[in-house]
Design an enzyme around this catalytic site. Structure first.
Site, short mmCIF file in Angstrom:
data_model
loop_
_atom_site.label_atom_id
_atom_site.label_comp_id
_atom_site.label_asym_id
_atom_site.label_seq_id
_atom_site.Cartn_x
_atom_site.Cartn_y
_atom_site.Cartn_z
N PRO A 11 34.54 4.37 -3.83
CG PRO A 11 32.71 3.00 -4.89
CD PRO A 11 32.71 3.92 -3.87
CG LEU A 12 34.98 6.57 -10.56
CD1 LEU A 12 34.34 7.23 -11.22
CD2 LEU A 12 36.32 7.24 -10.43
CG ASP A 44 25.99 2.01 -14.12
OD1 ASP A 44 25.74 1.43 -13.21
OD2 ASP A 44 27.42 2.64 -14.41
N GLY A 56 35.56 13.36 -3.65
CA GLY A 56 34.35 11.84 -3.33
C GLY A 56 35.27 10.86 -2.83
CE LYS A 81 39.25 -1.56 -10.62
NZ LYS A 81 38.05 -0.90 -10.72
N GLY A 134 30.05 10.83 -7.52
CA GLY A 134 28.80 10.05 -8.03
C GLY A 134 28.17 10.00 -9.58
CG LEU A 153 38.66 6.36 -1.72
CD1 LEU A 153 37.97 5.41 -0.45
CD2 LEU A 153 39.31 7.20 -0.80
CD GLU A 154 38.06 0.66 -7.61
OE1 GLU A 154 38.12 0.78 -8.82
OE2 GLU A 154 37.28 0.15 -7.33
CG HIS A 213 48.33 -23.62 7.31
ND1 HIS A 213 48.12 -22.18 7.63
CD2 HIS A 213 49.97 -23.94 7.47
CE1 HIS A 213 49.31 -21.82 8.34
NE2 HIS A 213 49.93 -22.71 8.63
C1 LIG Z 1 35.47 4.43 -13.25
C2 LIG Z 1 34.75 2.87 -12.40
C3 LIG Z 1 35.28 2.48 -12.61
C4 LIG Z 1 34.23 1.33 -12.59
N1 LIG Z 1 35.20 -0.62 -11.64
C5 LIG Z 1 34.28 -0.83 -11.94
C6 LIG Z 1 34.38 -1.78 -11.08
O1 LIG Z 1 35.63 -2.48 -10.97
N2 LIG Z 1 34.05 -3.37 -10.46
C7 LIG Z 1 32.10 -3.03 -12.01
O2 LIG Z 1 31.76 -3.87 -11.65
N3 LIG Z 1 32.33 -1.96 -11.26
C8 LIG Z 1 32.65 -1.18 -11.97
N4 LIG Z 1 32.04 0.41 -12.77
C9 LIG Z 1 31.06 -0.02 -12.46
C10 LIG Z 1 30.45 -0.04 -14.50
O3 LIG Z 1 31.42 -0.07 -15.00
C11 LIG Z 1 29.16 0.35 -14.59
O4 LIG Z 1 28.10 -0.21 -13.35
C12 LIG Z 1 28.23 -0.90 -15.95
O5 LIG Z 1 29.46 -0.66 -17.15
C13 LIG Z 1 27.00 0.23 -16.82
O6 LIG Z 1 26.93 -0.23 -17.97
P1 LIG Z 1 25.44 0.14 -18.09
O7 LIG Z 1 24.52 -1.07 -19.87
O8 LIG Z 1 24.46 0.56 -17.72
O9 LIG Z 1 25.99 1.35 -18.57
P2 LIG Z 1 26.98 1.57 -20.18
O10 LIG Z 1 27.77 0.54 -20.28
O11 LIG Z 1 27.66 3.27 -19.68
O12 LIG Z 1 25.96 2.20 -21.11
C14 LIG Z 1 24.86 3.37 -21.76
C15 LIG Z 1 25.14 3.55 -23.56
O13 LIG Z 1 23.83 4.17 -23.12
C16 LIG Z 1 24.36 5.41 -23.75
N5 LIG Z 1 23.36 6.29 -23.83
C17 LIG Z 1 22.91 6.69 -23.64
N6 LIG Z 1 21.45 8.13 -22.77
C18 LIG Z 1 21.73 7.46 -24.26
C19 LIG Z 1 20.82 7.77 -25.59
N7 LIG Z 1 18.86 8.85 -24.91
N8 LIG Z 1 20.01 7.41 -26.16
C20 LIG Z 1 20.55 6.34 -26.84
N9 LIG Z 1 21.76 6.01 -26.35
C21 LIG Z 1 21.75 6.36 -24.70
C22 LIG Z 1 25.80 5.59 -23.91
O14 LIG Z 1 25.88 5.93 -25.28
C23 LIG Z 1 26.27 4.17 -23.85
O15 LIG Z 1 26.54 3.43 -24.76
C24 LIG Z 1 33.35 0.78 -13.51
C25 LIG Z 1 32.58 2.54 -12.77
C26 LIG Z 1 33.71 3.51 -13.54
C27 LIG Z 1 32.86 5.21 -13.56
N1 LIG Z 2 34.99 -0.69 -7.39
C1 LIG Z 2 34.19 -0.68 -8.27
O1 LIG Z 2 32.87 -1.89 -8.52
C2 LIG Z 2 33.85 0.56 -9.28
C3 LIG Z 2 34.27 1.78 -8.64
C4 LIG Z 2 34.92 3.04 -9.40
C5 LIG Z 2 33.57 3.16 -9.90
N2 LIG Z 2 32.36 2.36 -9.31
C6 LIG Z 2 30.96 2.54 -9.35
O2 LIG Z 2 30.85 3.88 -9.85
C7 LIG Z 2 30.34 4.95 -9.57
C8 LIG Z 2 30.66 6.02 -9.58
O3 LIG Z 2 31.65 5.41 -8.33
P1 LIG Z 2 31.65 6.95 -7.30
O4 LIG Z 2 32.54 7.08 -6.13
O5 LIG Z 2 32.11 8.63 -7.38
O6 LIG Z 2 30.40 6.97 -6.43
P2 LIG Z 2 29.43 7.15 -5.18
O7 LIG Z 2 28.24 8.13 -5.18
O8 LIG Z 2 29.87 5.83 -4.92
O9 LIG Z 2 30.76 7.97 -3.95
C9 LIG Z 2 30.54 9.10 -4.47
C10 LIG Z 2 31.25 10.68 -3.45
O10 LIG Z 2 31.43 11.59 -3.34
C11 LIG Z 2 31.40 12.51 -2.29
N3 LIG Z 2 29.83 13.56 -3.03
C12 LIG Z 2 29.42 14.06 -3.92
N4 LIG Z 2 29.36 15.27 -3.99
C13 LIG Z 2 31.00 16.20 -3.16
C14 LIG Z 2 30.78 17.24 -2.83
N5 LIG Z 2 30.38 18.76 -3.53
N6 LIG Z 2 31.94 17.27 -2.37
C15 LIG Z 2 32.36 16.47 -1.44
N7 LIG Z 2 32.26 14.58 -2.17
C16 LIG Z 2 31.09 15.59 -2.82
C17 LIG Z 2 29.61 11.42 -1.69
O11 LIG Z 2 29.20 11.96 -0.53
C18 LIG Z 2 30.57 10.14 -1.51
O12 LIG Z 2 30.79 9.38 -0.78
C19 LIG Z 2 29.32 4.42 -8.65
O13 LIG Z 2 27.86 3.60 -9.32
C20 LIG Z 2 30.14 2.81 -8.54
O14 LIG Z 2 29.24 1.84 -8.51
C21 LIG Z 2 32.36 1.16 -9.28
#
Ligand SMILES: Cc1cc2nc3c(=O)[nH]c(=O)nc-3n(C[C@H](O)[C@H](O)[C@H](O)COP(=O)(O)OP(=O)(O)OC[C@H]3O[C@@H](n4cnc5c(N)ncnc54)[C@H](O)[C@@H]3O)c2cc1C
Ligand SMILES: NC(=O)c1ccc[n+]([C@@H]2O[C@H](COP(=O)([O-])OP(=O)(O)OC[C@H]3O[C@@H](n4cnc5c(N)ncnc54)[C@H](O)[C@@H]3O)[C@@H](O)[C@H]2O)c1
Length: 472
Positions: free
Chosen positions: A180-181, A302, A177, A52, A260, A183-184, A431
């Site tokens: 959301p990731l 996740d 891909g 963001k 993904g 495209l953003e 409005h």
């Molecule tokens: C680029 C991007 C943008 C995003 N934007 C948004 C957004 O705008 N809005 C939104 O709602 N969501 C967004 N998301 C999704 C959001 O960030 C995740 O859904 C959220 O952070 C997941 O939290 P979590 O606690 O499940 O995982 P994490 O925060 O990833 O925590 C997992 C933890 O597990 C630990 N771990 C892994 N394996 C082991 C193991 N074997 N032993 C011990 N520890 C381990 C890791 O080190 C890590 O600290 C975005 C994601 C990405 C990648």
């Molecule tokens: N605004 C938000 O909430 C936000 C922003 C960014 C990420 N995220 C989270 O992060 C996670 C990852 O986001 P993401 O956008 O990577 O996942 P996604 O699974 O939504 O999208 C991945 C895309 O990659 C494509 N793809 C996969 N393999 C491919 C290949 N070999 N060649 C071409 N296309 C291929 C799929 O068809 C799919 O459309 C999601 O769980 C999402 O919720 C959330």
């Protein structure tokens, strides 16, 4: 080698894990929180916040460029190094906040290690130590997928884990891909002056239903190429990387792989925990309690790949932590209305459930003809609102609209409050605001469902307020 005994062991110190540990401790349990790095959550370090921050810079560049449409002349000069420096500086502030909350945990709570199961309540750590727990919460998050062909061009790849570490913006970026990731970040990079092309094997953008996806596609492809149904082949080329697809080829400095984020479960030896796994290797769990089967094991965030967004990770961690502490006395929660937002411009959003088939009506509005959107020079997109045909009760919505992040919340709240289209029309609409566009779609629902509109309200279109009803 030590053996630790605890009531609740939480694997992973991200958003879900931190919430689980906190709520298990609040419920009176002794807790251990296990993580190999305690680096901060994905959200703060490499997810929501840095993405963001990059989008905020891109908005500024785009706003300056678009100002001339309003008679204000400005030519932005993007300093890529300064943009990325600010992203990291503010990102690091957010990360510091998370680390402070970890540092404030009671002494002895954190174990710096990677955990895997030896048996249902027994974990082995890569330090050689063991943990015996009455209940375990799996909160290991997810990590970027790397499709096989991309392994050969590793030196040119970026993921969400590396892109924010760039010192400067690349000249060109291929994005694999269109979720959301992808495209953003693609749109942000494009607006900051990077030459961008996006490729996706599927047929939808950002997980949106077809009409909203098409609307977003129409807007975004005016700025940069998006090829759907395309799995290009990467290869090394000079100092960069080439992508080849049927009938085309393009070279890039870097590739962002946004294909993904599968759950981090493979190193956990889940089979030793005796859990039943689905076809993707994810434990089957109850989303009302977060319990895996009938074991004293819970899974949140996740890691369960159900609703991989931040607010759900936090809630799921809370439920998992509380229930792990009280096991076998579990409490069940009603889930929130599903809400996902892609922060593209316009934003894409899916709210609630998108029904398919009879029994439902769909009210529509065209944001290409909405008053406030015209004022702002943001006449793009649509909103589709779904409701039960029998009584007009709102069930879901899909958006691709200016201000979509706010519209999506209003709709999610109305759906969760079990409102009908008529109820929602009875609420105040200022409005001239983007929210007024929703009235067109809500009236459309009332008309189709044969629902009376509030008698004491004039919900007829005001000049320059509502959007038009799109065809089809
Ligand atoms: C680029 C991007 C943008 C995003 N934007 C948004 C957004 O705008 N809005 C939104 O709602 N969501 C967004 N998301 C999704 C959001 O960030 C995740 O859904 C959220 O952070 C997941 O939290 P979590 O606690 O499940 O995982 P994490 O925060 O990833 O925590 C997992 C933890 O597990 C630990 N771990 C892994 N394996 C082991 C193991 N074997 N032993 C011990 N520890 C381990 C890791 O080190 C890590 O600290 C975005 C994601 C990405 C990648
Ligand atoms: N605004 C938000 O909430 C936000 C922003 C960014 C990420 N995220 C989270 O992060 C996670 C990852 O986001 P993401 O956008 O990577 O996942 P996604 O699974 O939504 O999208 C991945 C895309 O990659 C494509 N793809 C996969 N393999 C491919 C290949 N070999 N060649 C071409 N296309 C291929 C799929 O068809 C799919 O459309 C999601 O769980 C999402 O919720 C959330």
């Amino acid at each position: 080698m030590a053996t630790y005994n605890t009531d609740v062991a939480v694997i992973g110190a991200g958003t879900a894990g931190l919430a689980a540990e906190h709520h298990a401790r609040q419920a009176g349990a002794t807790t251990l929180l296990i993580d190999p790095a305690f680096a901060g959550t994905t959200c703060a370090t490499v997810g929501c916040m840095p993405s963001k921050l990059l989008i905020a810079a891109a908005d500024a560049a785009h706003g300056a460029r678009k100002a001339r449409d309003l008679g204000v002349m400005a030519e932005p000069r993007v300093d890529g190094r300064a943009v990325l420096k600010r992203v990291r500086r503010l990102r690091d502030d957010f990360v510091r906040g998370v680390r402070q909350s970890i540092d404030a945990l009671p002494e002895g709570t954190c174990l710096k290690a990677c955990a895997r199961f030896e048996a249902s309540g027994v974990l082995v750590l890569d330090t050689g130590d063991r943990v015996e727990a009455r209940a375990v919460v799996i909160a290991t998050g997810a990590g970027p997928a790397l499709p096989k062909p991309y392994e050969a061009v590793k030196d040119h790849l970026l993921t969400n884990e590396t892109i924010f570490e760039l010192e400067d913006l690349p000249e060109s970026l291929g994005v694999i891909g269109a979720g959301p990731l992808g495209l953003e970040l693609a749109q942000a990079m494009h607006r900051l002056g990077v030459r961008v092309k996006v490729f996706d094997a599927g047929d939808r953008l950002a997980g949106l239903p077809p009409r909203a996806s098409e609307a977003l596609h129409r807007v975004l492809t005016k700025a940069f190429l998006i090829r759907l149904g395309c799995k290009p082949e990467p290869s090394e080329r000079n100092a960069g990387v080439a992508l080849t697809w049927e009938g085309g080829e393009a070279c890039f400095d870097k590739l962002l792989v946004a294909a993904g984020r599968p759950p981090n479960l493979s190193g956990l030896d889940l089979e030793k925990a005796g859990l039943e796994l689905d076809e993707y290797g994810t434990p089957r769990f109850d989303p009302g309690t977060m319990q895996c089967g009938d074991a004293p094991i819970f899974i949140a965030g996740d890691a369960n790949h159900d609703r991989p967004v931040l607010h759900e990770a936090s809630d799921e961690g809370t439920v998992a932590g509380r229930n792990a502490a009280a096991w076998p006395d579990l409490r069940r929660t009603a889930r929130k209305v599903p809400l996902s937002i892609a922060f593209t411009r316009p934003e894409g959003a899916v709210i609630g459930s998108i029904p398919d088939g009879p029994g439902h009506v769909c009210g529509k509005v065209d944001y290409g003809d909405q008053g406030r959107a015209k004022v702002e020079g943001r006449v793009q997109g649509l909103a589709h609102i779904y409701a039960r045909a029998s009584d007009g009760r709102l069930v879901g919505a899909a958006l691709c609209a200016p201000g979509g992040e706010h519209l999506a919340h209003l709709l999610a709240w109305a759906i969760q409050c079990e409102m009908t289209a008529s109820d929602m029309l009875g609420l105040p609409f200022y409005h001239p605001v983007l929210e007024e566009g929703l009235k067109t779609a809500l009236r459309d629902v009332c008309r189709q469902a044969g629902l009376a509109r509030p008698w004491q309200r004039n919900d007829d279109p005001l000049p320059g307020s509502d959007g038009g009803v799109p065809e089809g």
